[in-house]
Design a protein around this motif. Structure first.
Motif, PDB file in Angstrom:
ATOM      1  N   ALA A 231       0.836  -1.203   0.000  1.00 18.46           N
ATOM      2  CA  ALA A 231       0.000   0.000   0.000  1.00 18.46           C
ATOM      3  C   ALA A 231       0.871   1.253   0.000  1.00 18.46           C
ATOM      4  CB  ALA A 231      -0.926   0.001   1.216  1.00 18.46           C
ATOM      5  N   ASP A 232       0.292   2.346  -0.459  1.00 18.43           N
ATOM      6  CA  ASP A 232       0.999   3.617  -0.498  1.00 18.43           C
ATOM      7  C   ASP A 232       1.235   4.139   0.914  1.00 18.43           C
ATOM      8  OD1 ASP A 232      -1.950   3.639  -1.367  1.00 18.43           O
ATOM      9  OD2 ASP A 232      -1.784   5.575  -0.360  1.00 18.43           O
ATOM     10  N   ASP A 233       2.453   4.617   1.172  1.00 20.48           N
ATOM     11  CA  ASP A 233       2.755   5.237   2.467  1.00 20.48           C
ATOM     12  C   ASP A 233       2.967   6.738   2.342  1.00 20.48           C
ATOM     13  OD1 ASP A 233       5.317   5.419   1.356  1.00 20.48           O
ATOM     14  OD2 ASP A 233       6.160   3.830   2.602  1.00 20.48           O
ATOM     15  N   ALA A 234       2.795   7.271   1.126  1.00 18.94           N
ATOM     16  CA  ALA A 234       2.860   8.714   0.915  1.00 18.94           C
ATOM     17  C   ALA A 234       1.999   9.070  -0.287  1.00 18.94           C
ATOM     18  CB  ALA A 234       4.299   9.177   0.689  1.00 18.94           C
ATOM     19  N   ALA A 235       1.422  10.264  -0.254  1.00 17.37           N
ATOM     20  CA  ALA A 235       0.594  10.730  -1.367  1.00 17.37           C
ATOM     21  C   ALA A 235       0.754  12.237  -1.496  1.00 17.37           C
ATOM     22  CB  ALA A 235      -0.870  10.371  -1.135  1.00 17.37           C
ATOM     23  N   TYR A 236       0.893  12.687  -2.727  1.00 13.99           N
ATOM     24  CA  TYR A 236       1.090  14.094  -3.025  1.00 13.99           C
ATOM     25  C   TYR A 236      -0.059  14.531  -3.922  1.00 13.99           C
ATOM     26  CZ  TYR A 236       5.565  12.414  -1.354  1.00 13.99           C
ATOM     27  OH  TYR A 236       6.541  11.813  -0.593  1.00 13.99           O
ATOM     28  N   GLY A 237      -0.937  15.391  -3.400  1.00 25.04           N
ATOM     29  CA  GLY A 237      -2.167  15.703  -4.111  1.00 25.04           C
ATOM     30  C   GLY A 237      -2.366  17.170  -4.395  1.00 25.04           C
ATOM     31  N   ILE A 238      -2.987  17.458  -5.544  1.00 21.16           N
ATOM     32  CA  ILE A 238      -3.432  18.800  -5.907  1.00 21.16           C
ATOM     33  C   ILE A 238      -4.934  18.730  -6.127  1.00 21.16           C
ATOM     34  CG2 ILE A 238      -3.274  20.683  -7.581  1.00 21.16           C
ATOM     35  CD1 ILE A 238      -0.448  19.790  -8.207  1.00 21.16           C
ATOM     36  N   PHE A 239      -5.663  19.608  -5.453  1.00 22.84           N
ATOM     37  CA  PHE A 239      -7.123  19.607  -5.507  1.00 22.84           C
ATOM     38  C   PHE A 239      -7.609  20.975  -5.973  1.00 22.84           C
ATOM     39  CE2 PHE A 239      -5.420  17.106  -2.042  1.00 22.84           C
ATOM     40  CZ  PHE A 239      -5.982  15.854  -2.235  1.00 22.84           C
ATOM     41  N   GLU A 240      -8.444  20.997  -6.994  1.00 25.98           N
ATOM     42  CA  GLU A 240      -9.080  22.231  -7.443  1.00 25.98           C
ATOM     43  C   GLU A 240     -10.438  22.341  -6.766  1.00 25.98           C
ATOM     44  OE1 GLU A 240      -7.913  23.232 -11.876  1.00 25.98           O
ATOM     45  OE2 GLU A 240      -8.390  21.104 -11.698  1.00 25.98           O
ATOM     46  N   LEU A 241     -10.693  23.480  -6.150  1.00 26.23           N
ATOM     47  CA  LEU A 241     -11.923  23.678  -5.397  1.00 26.23           C
ATOM     48  C   LEU A 241     -12.819  24.693  -6.098  1.00 26.23           C
ATOM     49  CD1 LEU A 241     -10.391  24.040  -1.797  1.00 26.23           C
ATOM     50  CD2 LEU A 241     -10.822  21.948  -3.099  1.00 26.23           C
ATOM     51  N   SER A 242     -14.083  24.687  -5.727  1.00 21.31           N
ATOM     52  CA  SER A 242     -14.999  25.681  -6.259  1.00 21.31           C
ATOM     53  C   SER A 242     -14.502  27.074  -5.881  1.00 21.31           C
ATOM     54  CB  SER A 242     -16.407  25.450  -5.699  1.00 21.31           C
ATOM     55  OG  SER A 242     -16.399  25.496  -4.277  1.00 21.31           O
ATOM     56  N   GLY A 243     -14.738  28.034  -6.761  1.00 21.20           N
ATOM     57  CA  GLY A 243     -14.279  29.389  -6.509  1.00 21.20           C
ATOM     58  C   GLY A 243     -12.854  29.639  -6.933  1.00 21.20           C
ATOM     59  N   GLY A 244     -12.223  28.641  -7.563  1.00 20.48           N
ATOM     60  CA  GLY A 244     -10.873  28.836  -8.080  1.00 20.48           C
ATOM     61  C   GLY A 244      -9.757  28.608  -7.086  1.00 20.48           C
ATOM     62  N   ILE A 245     -10.072  28.138  -5.880  1.00 22.94           N
ATOM     63  CA  ILE A 245      -9.037  27.865  -4.884  1.00 22.94           C
ATOM     64  C   ILE A 245      -8.276  26.591  -5.264  1.00 22.94           C
ATOM     65  CG2 ILE A 245      -8.601  27.349  -2.448  1.00 22.94           C
ATOM     66  CD1 ILE A 245     -11.197  28.864  -1.803  1.00 22.94           C
ATOM     67  N   VAL A 246      -6.955  26.634  -5.134  1.00 22.47           N
ATOM     68  CA  VAL A 246      -6.113  25.465  -5.392  1.00 22.47           C
ATOM     69  C   VAL A 246      -5.540  24.983  -4.063  1.00 22.47           C
ATOM     70  CG1 VAL A 246      -4.082  24.558  -6.571  1.00 22.47           C
ATOM     71  CG2 VAL A 246      -5.530  26.265  -7.696  1.00 22.47           C
ATOM     72  N   ALA A 247      -5.708  23.703  -3.780  1.00 24.22           N
ATOM     73  CA  ALA A 247      -5.169  23.115  -2.555  1.00 24.22           C
ATOM     74  C   ALA A 247      -4.117  22.074  -2.906  1.00 24.22           C
ATOM     75  CB  ALA A 247      -6.282  22.476  -1.736  1.00 24.22           C
ATOM     76  N   GLN A 248      -3.000  22.126  -2.186  1.00 23.20           N
ATOM     77  CA  GLN A 248      -1.945  21.116  -2.333  1.00 23.20           C
ATOM     78  C   GLN A 248      -1.731  20.486  -0.961  1.00 23.20           C
ATOM     79  OE1 GLN A 248       1.578  22.881  -4.519  1.00 23.20           O
ATOM     80  NE2 GLN A 248       0.385  24.738  -4.170  1.00 23.20           N
ATOM     81  N   ILE A 249      -1.831  19.165  -0.884  1.00 18.25           N
ATOM     82  CA  ILE A 249      -1.666  18.500   0.406  1.00 18.25           C
ATOM     83  C   ILE A 249      -0.737  17.303   0.247  1.00 18.25           C
ATOM     84  CG2 ILE A 249      -2.802  17.400   2.377  1.00 18.25           C
ATOM     85  CD1 ILE A 249      -5.357  18.854   1.672  1.00 18.25           C
ATOM     86  N   ASN A 250       0.348  17.315   1.032  1.00 15.63           N
ATOM     87  CA  ASN A 250       1.259  16.174   1.093  1.00 15.63           C
ATOM     88  C   ASN A 250       0.936  15.343   2.325  1.00 15.63           C
ATOM     89  OD1 ASN A 250       2.685  17.130  -1.165  1.00 15.63           O
ATOM     90  ND2 ASN A 250       4.016  18.378   0.107  1.00 15.63           N
ATOM     91  N   SER A 251       0.816  14.034   2.139  1.00  8.11           N
ATOM     92  CA  SER A 251       0.537  13.119   3.239  1.00  8.11           C
ATOM     93  C   SER A 251       1.611  12.042   3.224  1.00  8.11           C
ATOM     94  CB  SER A 251      -0.838  12.454   3.066  1.00  8.11           C
ATOM     95  OG  SER A 251      -1.830  13.393   2.699  1.00  8.11           O
ATOM     96  N   SER A 252       2.254  11.796   4.366  1.00  6.17           N
ATOM     97  CA  SER A 252       3.353  10.834   4.342  1.00  6.17           C
ATOM     98  C   SER A 252       3.590  10.204   5.704  1.00  6.17           C
ATOM     99  CB  SER A 252       4.641  11.512   3.870  1.00  6.17           C
ATOM    100  OG  SER A 252       5.714  10.593   3.853  1.00  6.17           O
ATOM    101  N   TRP A 253       3.833   8.897   5.663  1.00  4.40           N
ATOM    102  CA  TRP A 253       4.325   8.179   6.846  1.00  4.40           C
ATOM    103  C   TRP A 253       5.825   7.918   6.709  1.00  4.40           C
ATOM    104  CZ3 TRP A 253      -0.409   4.725   5.834  1.00  4.40           C
ATOM    105  CH2 TRP A 253      -1.524   5.233   6.521  1.00  4.40           C
ATOM    106  N   ALA A 254       6.454   8.638   5.787  1.00  4.99           N
ATOM    107  CA  ALA A 254       7.894   8.490   5.567  1.00  4.99           C
ATOM    108  C   ALA A 254       8.531   9.869   5.502  1.00  4.99           C
ATOM    109  CB  ALA A 254       8.158   7.700   4.287  1.00  4.99           C
ATOM    110  N   VAL A 255       8.165  10.736   6.446  1.00  2.86           N
ATOM    111  CA  VAL A 255       8.701  12.092   6.497  1.00  2.86           C
ATOM    112  C   VAL A 255       9.017  12.430   7.950  1.00  2.86           C
ATOM    113  CG1 VAL A 255       6.401  13.140   6.710  1.00  2.86           C
ATOM    114  CG2 VAL A 255       8.302  14.497   5.825  1.00  2.86           C
ATOM    115  N   ARG A 256      10.102  13.130   8.161  1.00  4.33           N
ATOM    116  CA  ARG A 256      10.451  13.559   9.521  1.00  4.33           C
ATOM    117  C   ARG A 256       9.932  14.974   9.749  1.00  4.33           C
ATOM    118  NH1 ARG A 256      14.403  10.118   7.612  1.00  4.33           N
ATOM    119  NH2 ARG A 256      14.698   8.306   8.958  1.00  4.33           N
ATOM    120  N   VAL A 257       9.378  15.200  10.903  1.00  4.60           N
ATOM    121  CA  VAL A 257       8.619  16.416  11.163  1.00  4.60           C
ATOM    122  C   VAL A 257       9.541  17.616  11.348  1.00  4.60           C
ATOM    123  CG1 VAL A 257       6.916  17.498  12.667  1.00  4.60           C
ATOM    124  CG2 VAL A 257       6.819  15.032  12.255  1.00  4.60           C
ATOM    125  N   ASN A 258       9.346  18.621  10.506  1.00  3.77           N
ATOM    126  CA  ASN A 258      10.032  19.900  10.657  1.00  3.77           C
ATOM    127  C   ASN A 258       8.979  21.002  10.542  1.00  3.77           C
ATOM    128  OD1 ASN A 258      11.907  21.940  10.892  1.00  3.77           O
ATOM    129  ND2 ASN A 258      12.520  21.862   8.743  1.00  3.77           N
TER     130      ASN A 258
END
Length: 370
Positions: A231-258
């Motif tokens: 299974a995927d342990d990281a995902a890099y996503g771009i989401f287009e929302l109503s009203g023209g807002i662009v969302a970018q969300i990185n999700s990872s279980w293989a990243v060290r917190v900074n």
């Protein structure tokens, strides 16, 4: 309460929600009366249930799901995702109100089936959307509702931490999370979260482009055996929302917190910006925005983080899971509003499924109305 021997089912739902409601004297209704809850613990291991029941002085526990459903007024499900649909349908068919962890199912077809079944049976239904009730996001919503941002342009989310591989340090998450055949994967786990955060705070999701990755191909399970992480342990996503807002969300279980917190959302608007985490929310107004100068030949002496202010608490924040439990129980007992139903849960599963499709096909995928 099915699945309370698991980490989330025990800590957040039994201990910090249901038992906490009873400890405060019960749930307060609109007429001022109080209702106490009688949990019936359900699971596969009678020994684990017995230990849990003894620890918290709970008289009712069983491995017989049918018997528990027959006796209960509300069925709650915090099992592994693969076991959820069958059990929830059983509760709906018995005419019980149902509250469930997300994702409500592994596929959008199953999630829609649950939503339709609950509607047809006329039972109250809800899905856990806990992050909406985090102090940091409540403060962020305060800024949004107050018009602080002007026109919102974009949202940037960073979530994750390093989950140990299980060899030299024990993994903090169960091994099934990393096997797709067992319902694992960070997209199925986290995209339903991102869906309700985006939908409730910023606008409906109109498209998704995602890249799913398995960064750590081999892990060690609870018995000390190596297994292939499918299974995927990281995902890099771009989401287009109503009203023209662009969302970018990185999700990872293989990243060290900074960053200050395990999840942070930066929101940028024409009149201001903010960064919200689990607990805190920092903001910077249009008038207070500094003028950074790019000069690679000189060291940066300015501390940009000092240019942000913290949104004050201005009140006490209760546990987010407990708040939503109280909302759902009021929905059941006095028909108070509760928008986070199985239809909302199905939209979250849909986004996860489309995210996986986007990654597999390497393209942007539109989100159609269910």
């Amino acid at each position: 309460m099915n699945g309370v021997t698991g980490r989330m089912g025990y800590r957040q739902h039994l201990l910090r929600s249901v038992l906490a409601i009873n400890e405060q004297g019960g749930l307060t209704l609109a007429d001022g009366s109080r209702v106490k809850l009688r949990p019936i613990l359900v699971g596969r291991s009678e020994a684990k249930l017995a230990d849990l029941a003894a620890k918290h002085d709970i008289p009712d526990y069983t491995t017989d799901l049918d018997a528990a459903i027959a006796e209960a007024d509300v069925y709650f499900d915090a099992q592994v995702t693969q076991a959820r649909v069958k059990a929830v349908l059983k509760a709906i068919e018995a005419g019980k109100h149902v509250y469930a962890e997300k994702p409500t199912a592994e596929t959008v077809e199953e999630a829609v089936t649950l939503a339709n079944a609950a509607t047809a049976a006329g039972v109250k239904n809800g899905v856990v959307q806990d992050k909406l009730f985090l102090p940091g996001l409540l403060k962020l919503k305060r800024l949004i509702d107050g018009g602080f941002f002007g026109r919102i342009l974009s949202v940037r989310g960073e979530f994750g931490y390093w989950v140990f591989e299980g060899d030299w340090q024990e993994a903090q998450r169960p091994s099934w999370n990393y096997r797709s055949q067992d319902g694992g994967g960070i997209i199925l786990d986290m995209f339903p979260h991102w869906h309700y955060v985006l939908e409730n705070l910023f606008g409906s999701v109109e498209s998704v482009y995602a890249k799913a990755v398995t960064h750590i191909p081999t892990r060690v399970d609870e018995q000390g055996n190596s297994y292939e992480a499918t299974a995927d342990d990281a995902a890099y996503g771009i989401f287009e929302l109503s009203g023209g807002i662009v969302a970018q969300i990185n999700s990872s279980w293989a990243v060290r917190v900074n960053r200050e917190e395990l999840v942070e959302f930066q929101v940028d608007g024409t009149h201001g910006s903010a960064v919200a985490g689990l607990r805190n929310c920092r903001f910077q107004s249009r008038a207070g925005t500094p003028k950074p100068v790019w000069n690679p030949d000189l060291p940066v002496t300015h501390r940009f983080v000092d240019d942000w202010q913290y949104v004050p608490d201005n009140g006490e924040f209760d546990n987010g899971f407990k708040i939503q439990w109280e909302m759902f129980l009021r929905h059941v007992l006095e028909d108070a509003p509760f928008p986070y139903d199985f239809a909302a849960g199905a939209r979250g599963v849909q986004l996860a499924q489309l995210g996986l499709q986007s990654s597999a096909e390497g393209r942007r995928v539109e989100v159609t109305s269910l």
